[in-house]
Design an enzyme around this catalytic site. Sequence first.
Site, mmCIF file in Angstrom:
data_model
loop_
_atom_site.group_PDB
_atom_site.id
_atom_site.type_symbol
_atom_site.label_atom_id
_atom_site.label_comp_id
_atom_site.label_asym_id
_atom_site.label_seq_id
_atom_site.Cartn_x
_atom_site.Cartn_y
_atom_site.Cartn_z
ATOM 1 N N CYS A 2 -70.943 -40.714 5.068
ATOM 2 C CA CYS A 2 -71.911 -41.783 4.880
ATOM 3 C C CYS A 2 -72.836 -41.399 3.727
ATOM 4 C CB CYS A 2 -72.733 -41.965 6.151
ATOM 5 S SG CYS A 2 -71.711 -42.154 7.604
ATOM 6 N N ARG A 27 -69.423 -43.524 -0.727
ATOM 7 C CA ARG A 27 -69.304 -42.563 0.390
ATOM 8 C C ARG A 27 -68.991 -43.256 1.704
ATOM 9 N NH1 ARG A 27 -71.827 -37.529 -0.678
ATOM 10 N NH2 ARG A 27 -72.173 -37.247 1.534
ATOM 11 N N TRP A 77 -69.798 -44.995 7.036
ATOM 12 C CA TRP A 77 -68.331 -45.006 7.197
ATOM 13 C C TRP A 77 -68.119 -44.670 8.661
ATOM 14 C CZ3 TRP A 77 -64.456 -40.901 7.612
ATOM 15 C CH2 TRP A 77 -63.163 -41.384 7.507
ATOM 16 N N ASN A 103 -75.350 -38.495 9.057
ATOM 17 C CA ASN A 103 -73.993 -38.341 8.536
ATOM 18 C C ASN A 103 -73.405 -37.151 9.288
ATOM 19 O OD1 ASN A 103 -71.676 -38.391 7.060
ATOM 20 N ND2 ASN A 103 -72.571 -37.579 5.177
ATOM 21 N N GLY A 104 -72.229 -37.307 9.886
ATOM 22 C CA GLY A 104 -71.616 -36.209 10.635
ATOM 23 C C GLY A 104 -71.159 -36.721 11.995
ATOM 24 N N GLU A 501 -48.448 -36.675 -5.669
ATOM 25 C CA GLU A 501 -49.747 -37.202 -6.114
ATOM 26 C C GLU A 501 -49.593 -38.619 -6.644
ATOM 27 O OE1 GLU A 501 -52.679 -36.812 -5.759
ATOM 28 O OE2 GLU A 501 -53.711 -37.728 -7.463
ATOM 29 N N LYS A 505 -51.631 -41.804 -5.104
ATOM 30 C CA LYS A 505 -52.450 -42.700 -5.934
ATOM 31 C C LYS A 505 -52.051 -44.143 -5.692
ATOM 32 C CE LYS A 505 -55.354 -40.742 -6.940
ATOM 33 N NZ LYS A 505 -55.217 -39.602 -6.154
ATOM 34 N N GLU A 508 -52.893 -45.356 -1.976
ATOM 35 C CA GLU A 508 -54.290 -45.421 -1.517
ATOM 36 C C GLU A 508 -55.089 -46.515 -2.215
ATOM 37 O OE1 GLU A 508 -57.010 -42.129 -2.189
ATOM 38 O OE2 GLU A 508 -55.801 -41.444 -3.850
ATOM 39 N N HIS A 524 -30.573 -35.980 1.726
ATOM 40 C CA HIS A 524 -30.834 -35.608 3.139
ATOM 41 C C HIS A 524 -31.529 -36.744 3.886
ATOM 42 C CE1 HIS A 524 -29.566 -31.439 2.452
ATOM 43 N NE2 HIS A 524 -30.051 -31.645 1.242
ATOM 44 N N LYS A 624 -64.926 -41.327 0.101
ATOM 45 C CA LYS A 624 -64.741 -40.372 -0.992
ATOM 46 C C LYS A 624 -64.586 -38.942 -0.464
ATOM 47 C CE LYS A 624 -64.285 -38.825 -5.081
ATOM 48 N NZ LYS A 624 -62.938 -38.954 -5.687
HETATM 49 C C1 AGP Z 1 -57.360 -38.432 -3.218
HETATM 50 O O1 AGP Z 1 -57.270 -39.478 -4.160
HETATM 51 C C2 AGP Z 1 -58.110 -38.812 -1.975
HETATM 52 N N1 AGP Z 1 -59.386 -39.352 -2.276
HETATM 53 C C3 AGP Z 1 -58.158 -37.697 -0.946
HETATM 54 O O2 AGP Z 1 -56.828 -37.323 -0.643
HETATM 55 C C4 AGP Z 1 -58.921 -36.419 -1.361
HETATM 56 O O3 AGP Z 1 -58.222 -35.749 -2.381
HETATM 57 C C5 AGP Z 1 -59.025 -35.496 -0.139
HETATM 58 O O4 AGP Z 1 -59.759 -36.168 0.852
HETATM 59 C C6 AGP Z 1 -59.685 -34.145 -0.456
HETATM 60 O O5 AGP Z 1 -61.000 -34.356 -0.885
HETATM 61 P P1 AGP Z 1 -61.767 -33.108 -1.558
HETATM 62 O O6 AGP Z 1 -61.025 -32.747 -2.798
HETATM 63 O O7 AGP Z 1 -63.148 -33.616 -1.826
HETATM 64 O O8 AGP Z 1 -61.757 -31.977 -0.562
#
Ligand code: AGP
Length: 629
Positions: A2, A27, A77, A103-104, A501, A505, A508, A524, A624
């Site tokens: 958050c 966030r 969040w 937050n937490g 990766e 991308k 997500e 496989h 994020k």
């Molecule tokens: C990647 O595009 C995502 N936002 C997510 O997988 C991110 O890389 C992951 O949550 C790790 O975050 P960090 O690098 O802040 O630890």
Amino acid sequence: MCGIVGYTGPKPAAPLLLNGLAKLEYRGYDSAGLALLTPQGRLKIIKKAGKIGNLVAAVKKAHISPTITAGIGHTRWATHGHPTDRNAHPHTDCGGEVAVVHNGIVENYEKLKKQLQAKGHHFKSQTDSEVLAHLIEEGLKHQSAVHSRQPAGKAKAWVEAVRWALSQIEGTYSVVAVYEREPESLIGARAGGGGLVVGLGKDENFLASDVPALLAHTRRVYYLDDNEMVILSPSGTRVVSVLNGKPIPKKVSEIQWSAEQAEKGGYPHFMLKEIMEQPRALEDTFNSRLDLGTGEVLLEGKFWSSPFVREFKKITLLAMGTSFYAAMVGKFLLEKYLRVPVEVDNASEFRYRDPIIGKDTLAIVISQSGETVDTLVALREAKAKGAKIAAICNVMGSSVTREADGVLLTRAGPEIGVASTKAFTTQLGALWLLTLHLARVRKAMPPAELKRKARELARLPMMVGALLKQRKAVEKLAKLYAKYFNFLYIGRGIQYPIALEGALKLKEISYIHAEGYPGGEMKHGPIALIDSKMPVLAIALKSSGVYEKILNNMAEVKARSGKLIALVEKGDKLAGKKADHVIEIPAISEDLSPLLSVVPLQLLAYEIAKLKHREIDQPRNLAKSVTVE
Ligand code: AGP
């Protein structure tokens, strides 16, 4: 995760807090709220489900007086309780005199809630966070009696009530609390929970989860460490231990980021801005660390010149998501050049596995935010088992950087888009710096090769810049492929993590189902998926030691009417003619190629998501930084 903001000073609080929340919307953005302290010592709570725009409209309608100059804000969040007005933060105690934003996760909140309800407390929300407000209310009852006859007894009772409330919590928190009867003092505290930064102004002070919310007002900041609480008033701040109340001195640092850096800089989305910033981000990450004359890498901090970095026997890499894919690339580099065993672990798996590591292990944690709870706990697990910790991280002062033995900061600048891009390429750059440094101090690479590699590395920012000029070609490709519902990405060797990766991308931000596979896996299982409705993107670089193998994969896809995009070295007709469409990157050594091959995949995901009108910077269900399990 958050976003939290707090302000106390001479300026109207509402617009200042709303602007701060807008900078933190990445966030978490399923509800937001403010608690404002009126000069008459009354609390005014305004909170709305949905994006911050809903809150802005509600505040406008409430005609908040500019004489209100203190308050806190929150963008959420959800972890407990659906995103509704009622579950939005701030939360208040029964009497509406105390408000908190959190937050937490309060892991023992059910037990606490039952205890508090038995004492007559009435809860209004389904959240875990609300227990904090009622615990403080309980604390005030007790502490006010204890301190009422002492000088400044009310102020002391307020601090001690918050301290006592926090001592009841099991779990993580970054929390800010306000109290009607102490309008001059906001209290912030943290134990995990995503972090809190204190901003120091002239006759005004600020609190926020992250730097972008402060940059318009101050660059002088300090970060709260775990189990620390700050008492904030317009005239100053003081930090004490949550555990024993003793004062704790804090080192103030100067933030280098400009406010513009944290803005979009004219791009439609933060993500595009951050993709286009990669040349500068890489340059900054290499800056003053690469000696092209000797090949020496200069890293900040004593750890990197300690005997341990010459003596460790094995490495384990720990990360999540995109950072985990960077770690997979790191395995190739570190194993190849240091000739030590290197394991890569998904941090959330590592922490529950009882891994075999010890004093001879270097654990390298990689995290853009430095607050990912799985990565943080894996760091602590590795440390508890005797390993030394190195952190590759983008946020100075974040939890990971403060708990590591050695830190290698990426200098990507604030990464606001939820989809990680410049953080990823600068993580790869940092892994290269680390590999060259360790190879030199462990005499694992001859000086001439060190120098050569350092010079190749130094050319990368310019090569990435040239590659970004291909954006139009990728945009055309996106128009042809945005209609598909599934995608396969395949790569081999050091390009396998890049296939993963690229798929992450795409999935997500466009919500297209995309999977990454090592090319060798096709027979496989995945090859059963291939037909005219299953596009495959194959990374087929001539520099790869398994180039012919990936060409075979491509032939197998075409033989089953699969749609094929090939990512090839510029001018490679052999691979190119096997595909329906081609993306070209400049020729480069295999080990450095991930820093280039990932860029068109970032652009492809961005362009497809744009065509699908997705919320590119704030994709649904994501945040994020994942600061809760
Ligand atoms: C990647 O595009 C995502 N936002 C997510 O997988 C991110 O890389 C992951 O949550 C790790 O975050 P960090 O690098 O802040 O630890």
